[in-house]
Enzyme design. Sequence first.
Site, PDB file in Angstrom:
ATOM      1  CB  CYS A 109      29.008  25.822 -17.872  1.00 45.56           C
ATOM      2  SG  CYS A 109      28.660  27.382 -18.730  1.00 45.56           S
ATOM      3  CB  CYS A 125      21.445  29.498 -18.299  1.00 45.74           C
ATOM      4  SG  CYS A 125      21.982  28.142 -17.218  1.00 45.74           S
TER       5      CYS A 125
END
Length: 284
Positions: free
Chosen positions: A83, A227
């Site tokens: 992430c 993202c």
Amino acid sequence: MFSNYKKKKKIYFSKMHGLGNDFMVIESIKQDFILTKSIIENLSNRNTGVGFDQLLLIEKSNNFKFDFHYRIFNANGNEVEQCGNGARCVGLFLFLKGLINKRKIMLSTNKKNISIKFMSDNNIQVNMNEPSFKLEEISISKKIVLNNFSVKLINKNLKCSLVSIGNPHCVIKVESINNAPVKKIGELLEKNSIFPQGINVGFMKVINKNHIQLRVYERDVGETQSCGSGACAAVAVGIAKNLLCDNVKVDLLGGNLIIKWKGFNYPLYMIGTACHIYDGYIYI
């Protein structure tokens, strides 16, 4: 009713976000607790819990080469590999909590290790390692040629490219970012049997060689405001296909990132902000 709280564990956390991609950040260095999938699901509920896209857990590292170990859980409780936005928030968390007092942090993860560097302009740079176009890095149920991949959806073939940034991504080039069928195609690809462990799906519009627009449907989560690993994936694909230069601005719904990659055999860098929203505690 109130006696139940005596049986529960009180844990402290920070709520943070990277360009609108929001996180619950917890450290298990100074506090002791056990997280289960059901606990994480309950915590992620935006009506009855803290609410977040991902939960980030910071642990002690068993390797002296690294400062800490970093784990990521999606809102449904599934643990995932990477992430990018979360990495920047973890860096800021460690600094704000006084757990680190240097400009560069080394983090181990369950798949690829990363380094975080605090920049002079309040941005945070993350070394995301070299992107991988190797099949073994992407969980897929059949052999394909990565840059010539197409999958049949809704009675037509959809052309896309696959890449791993520590987690799997499918990148689709679109002509209009506003009209991109993010939810429809994202859901179909995520649940497609060709991706047994799911896939993150990015929809990229190339503005010029130094600028793209991007929307991302994240595995287990849906479309998010931003993202980080998706931005890295889109730029990596664009550079590999000679559509982009080695320094690219990525416009996402929640803001923008700078992605730098000199090409194969070089690490990819992501540069952006991280924001602390509030601190709190909750009983689990």
